[in-house]
Design a protein around this motif. Structure first.
Motif, PDB file in Angstrom:
ATOM      1  N   VAL A   1       0.833  -1.203   0.000  1.00 41.75           N
ATOM      2  CA  VAL A   1       0.000   0.000   0.000  1.00 41.75           C
ATOM      3  C   VAL A   1       0.870   1.255   0.000  1.00 41.75           C
ATOM      4  O   VAL A   1       0.555   2.237  -0.680  1.00 41.75           O
ATOM      5  CB  VAL A   1      -0.973  -0.010   1.211  1.00 41.75           C
ATOM      6  CG1 VAL A   1      -1.658   1.327   1.396  1.00 41.75           C
ATOM      7  CG2 VAL A   1      -1.999  -1.109   1.044  1.00 41.75           C
ATOM      8  N   THR A   2       1.968   1.219   0.728  1.00 46.73           N
ATOM      9  CA  THR A   2       2.875   2.368   0.751  1.00 46.73           C
ATOM     10  C   THR A   2       3.417   2.662  -0.639  1.00 46.73           C
ATOM     11  O   THR A   2       3.458   3.822  -1.070  1.00 46.73           O
ATOM     12  CB  THR A   2       4.039   2.110   1.724  1.00 46.73           C
ATOM     13  OG1 THR A   2       3.509   1.883   3.031  1.00 46.73           O
ATOM     14  CG2 THR A   2       4.985   3.291   1.775  1.00 46.73           C
ATOM     15  N   GLU A   3       3.822   1.633  -1.359  1.00 46.77           N
ATOM     16  CA  GLU A   3       4.368   1.841  -2.706  1.00 46.77           C
ATOM     17  C   GLU A   3       3.291   2.205  -3.720  1.00 46.77           C
ATOM     18  O   GLU A   3       3.519   3.035  -4.596  1.00 46.77           O
ATOM     19  CB  GLU A   3       5.120   0.596  -3.172  1.00 46.77           C
ATOM     20  CG  GLU A   3       6.461   0.417  -2.503  1.00 46.77           C
ATOM     21  CD  GLU A   3       7.383   1.602  -2.719  1.00 46.77           C
ATOM     22  OE1 GLU A   3       7.503   2.071  -3.868  1.00 46.77           O
ATOM     23  OE2 GLU A   3       7.984   2.056  -1.736  1.00 46.77           O
ATOM     24  N   LEU A   4       2.128   1.587  -3.608  1.00 43.86           N
ATOM     25  CA  LEU A   4       1.077   1.850  -4.589  1.00 43.86           C
ATOM     26  C   LEU A   4       0.430   3.216  -4.432  1.00 43.86           C
ATOM     27  O   LEU A   4      -0.135   3.746  -5.390  1.00 43.86           O
ATOM     28  CB  LEU A   4       0.004   0.761  -4.506  1.00 43.86           C
ATOM     29  CG  LEU A   4       0.444  -0.620  -4.981  1.00 43.86           C
ATOM     30  CD1 LEU A   4      -0.647  -1.640  -4.717  1.00 43.86           C
ATOM     31  CD2 LEU A   4       0.812  -0.594  -6.450  1.00 43.86           C
ATOM     32  N   THR A   5       0.510   3.801  -3.252  1.00 47.80           N
ATOM     33  CA  THR A   5      -0.093   5.115  -3.030  1.00 47.80           C
ATOM     34  C   THR A   5       0.944   6.235  -2.965  1.00 47.80           C
ATOM     35  O   THR A   5       0.605   7.358  -2.604  1.00 47.80           O
ATOM     36  CB  THR A   5      -0.918   5.122  -1.721  1.00 47.80           C
ATOM     37  OG1 THR A   5      -0.055   4.838  -0.623  1.00 47.80           O
ATOM     38  CG2 THR A   5      -2.048   4.123  -1.782  1.00 47.80           C
ATOM     39  N   ALA A   6       2.178   5.945  -3.330  1.00 51.23           N
ATOM     40  CA  ALA A   6       3.241   6.945  -3.258  1.00 51.23           C
ATOM     41  C   ALA A   6       3.031   8.033  -4.316  1.00 51.23           C
ATOM     42  O   ALA A   6       2.761   7.728  -5.475  1.00 51.23           O
ATOM     43  CB  ALA A   6       4.602   6.293  -3.459  1.00 51.23           C
ATOM     44  N   PRO A   7       3.160   9.295  -3.912  1.00 51.11           N
ATOM     45  CA  PRO A   7       3.048  10.383  -4.894  1.00 51.11           C
ATOM     46  C   PRO A   7       4.305  10.452  -5.763  1.00 51.11           C
ATOM     47  O   PRO A   7       5.367   9.963  -5.387  1.00 51.11           O
ATOM     48  CB  PRO A   7       2.909  11.636  -4.020  1.00 51.11           C
ATOM     49  CG  PRO A   7       3.527  11.269  -2.723  1.00 51.11           C
ATOM     50  CD  PRO A   7       3.324   9.788  -2.549  1.00 51.11           C
ATOM     51  N   PHE A   8       4.163  11.065  -6.922  1.00 54.90           N
ATOM     52  CA  PHE A   8       5.281  11.118  -7.866  1.00 54.90           C
ATOM     53  C   PHE A   8       6.255  12.252  -7.587  1.00 54.90           C
ATOM     54  O   PHE A   8       7.442  12.095  -7.737  1.00 54.90           O
ATOM     55  CB  PHE A   8       4.752  11.250  -9.298  1.00 54.90           C
ATOM     56  CG  PHE A   8       4.046  10.031  -9.771  1.00 54.90           C
ATOM     57  CD1 PHE A   8       4.741   8.853  -9.986  1.00 54.90           C
ATOM     58  CD2 PHE A   8       2.683  10.032  -9.979  1.00 54.90           C
ATOM     59  CE1 PHE A   8       4.100   7.706 -10.413  1.00 54.90           C
ATOM     60  CE2 PHE A   8       2.020   8.896 -10.404  1.00 54.90           C
ATOM     61  CZ  PHE A   8       2.726   7.734 -10.619  1.00 54.90           C
TER      62      PHE A   8
ATOM     63  N   ARG B   1       6.643  10.716   5.175  1.00 53.52           N
ATOM     64  CA  ARG B   1       8.027  10.545   5.607  1.00 53.52           C
ATOM     65  C   ARG B   1       8.095   9.771   6.922  1.00 53.52           C
ATOM     66  O   ARG B   1       9.068   9.081   7.190  1.00 53.52           O
ATOM     67  CB  ARG B   1       8.717  11.899   5.738  1.00 53.52           C
ATOM     68  CG  ARG B   1       9.126  12.438   4.383  1.00 53.52           C
ATOM     69  CD  ARG B   1       9.907  13.711   4.501  1.00 53.52           C
ATOM     70  NE  ARG B   1       9.075  14.728   3.856  1.00 53.52           N
ATOM     71  CZ  ARG B   1       8.832  15.915   4.330  1.00 53.52           C
ATOM     72  NH1 ARG B   1       9.350  16.295   5.461  1.00 53.52           N
ATOM     73  NH2 ARG B   1       8.076  16.757   3.677  1.00 53.52           N
ATOM     74  N   ARG B   2       7.061   9.901   7.731  1.00 51.39           N
ATOM     75  CA  ARG B   2       7.027   9.170   9.004  1.00 51.39           C
ATOM     76  C   ARG B   2       6.800   7.677   8.800  1.00 51.39           C
ATOM     77  O   ARG B   2       7.056   6.884   9.700  1.00 51.39           O
ATOM     78  CB  ARG B   2       5.937   9.737   9.909  1.00 51.39           C
ATOM     79  CG  ARG B   2       6.287  11.113  10.414  1.00 51.39           C
ATOM     80  CD  ARG B   2       5.250  11.595  11.406  1.00 51.39           C
ATOM     81  NE  ARG B   2       4.955  12.982  11.082  1.00 51.39           N
ATOM     82  CZ  ARG B   2       3.752  13.484  10.944  1.00 51.39           C
ATOM     83  NH1 ARG B   2       2.698  12.736  11.134  1.00 51.39           N
ATOM     84  NH2 ARG B   2       3.582  14.747  10.648  1.00 51.39           N
ATOM     85  N   LEU B   3       6.308   7.304   7.636  1.00 50.37           N
ATOM     86  CA  LEU B   3       6.085   5.891   7.357  1.00 50.37           C
ATOM     87  C   LEU B   3       7.397   5.115   7.294  1.00 50.37           C
ATOM     88  O   LEU B   3       7.409   3.891   7.468  1.00 50.37           O
ATOM     89  CB  LEU B   3       5.323   5.717   6.041  1.00 50.37           C
ATOM     90  CG  LEU B   3       3.888   6.225   6.020  1.00 50.37           C
ATOM     91  CD1 LEU B   3       3.284   6.011   4.644  1.00 50.37           C
ATOM     92  CD2 LEU B   3       3.044   5.564   7.082  1.00 50.37           C
ATOM     93  N   ARG B   4       8.504   5.805   7.060  1.00 53.28           N
ATOM     94  CA  ARG B   4       9.805   5.124   7.024  1.00 53.28           C
ATOM     95  C   ARG B   4      10.104   4.453   8.356  1.00 53.28           C
ATOM     96  O   ARG B   4      10.640   3.351   8.396  1.00 53.28           O
ATOM     97  CB  ARG B   4      10.915   6.115   6.699  1.00 53.28           C
ATOM     98  CG  ARG B   4      10.879   6.603   5.299  1.00 53.28           C
ATOM     99  CD  ARG B   4      12.039   7.526   5.026  1.00 53.28           C
ATOM    100  NE  ARG B   4      11.800   8.245   3.792  1.00 53.28           N
ATOM    101  CZ  ARG B   4      12.280   9.426   3.528  1.00 53.28           C
ATOM    102  NH1 ARG B   4      13.041  10.040   4.407  1.00 53.28           N
ATOM    103  NH2 ARG B   4      12.016  10.015   2.372  1.00 53.28           N
ATOM    104  N   TRP B   5       9.776   5.144   9.453  1.00 55.61           N
ATOM    105  CA  TRP B   5      10.039   4.577  10.775  1.00 55.61           C
ATOM    106  C   TRP B   5       9.191   3.338  11.010  1.00 55.61           C
ATOM    107  O   TRP B   5       9.660   2.347  11.576  1.00 55.61           O
ATOM    108  CB  TRP B   5       9.786   5.611  11.873  1.00 55.61           C
ATOM    109  CG  TRP B   5      10.783   6.717  11.826  1.00 55.61           C
ATOM    110  CD1 TRP B   5      10.582   7.993  11.416  1.00 55.61           C
ATOM    111  CD2 TRP B   5      12.164   6.620  12.166  1.00 55.61           C
ATOM    112  NE1 TRP B   5      11.750   8.700  11.483  1.00 55.61           N
ATOM    113  CE2 TRP B   5      12.734   7.891  11.948  1.00 55.61           C
ATOM    114  CE3 TRP B   5      12.981   5.602  12.644  1.00 55.61           C
ATOM    115  CZ2 TRP B   5      14.077   8.153  12.194  1.00 55.61           C
ATOM    116  CZ3 TRP B   5      14.318   5.861  12.889  1.00 55.61           C
ATOM    117  CH2 TRP B   5      14.838   7.118  12.649  1.00 55.61           C
TER     118      TRP B   5
END
Length: 91
Positions: free
Chosen positions: A46-53, A61-65
């Motif tokens: 989901v993180t990759e499929l919803t990533a903005p361009f 950015r907080r999702l990295r943690w």
């Protein structure tokens, strides 16, 4: 009222986790470790499929943690499974 991208992300993750819980229950394969792994796979997808361009919002950015903690948890699950499989003499 329009759904924000953050809400879409949360809804997609929640849907993935509920679907994973349902499938694991139907297959009688539910365990907390397996549910964690399925949820982590869904989170990464989901993180990759919803990533903005172009621009990355602050909340993404907080999702990295969360990703780092998830990968550490995955490593812990893998080590526990390996130690459970190995005979006592090898350890």
């Amino acid at each position: 009222m329009a759904v924000t991208r953050r809400e879409r992300f949360v809804y997609a993750q929640l849907a993935w986790m509920l679907a994973g819980l349902f499938v694991l229950s139907v297959l009688s394969a539910f365990s907390y470790e397996l549910f964690f792994v399925v949820s982590l796979i869904g989170f990464l997808a989901v993180t990759e499929l919803t990533a903005p361009f172009s621009v990355t919002p602050r909340w993404r950015r907080r999702l990295r943690w969360i990703t780092v903690l998830g990968i550490i948890g995955f490593g812990y699950v893998v080590v526990r499974r390996i130690l459970a499989i190995l005979p006592i003499e090898v350890i």
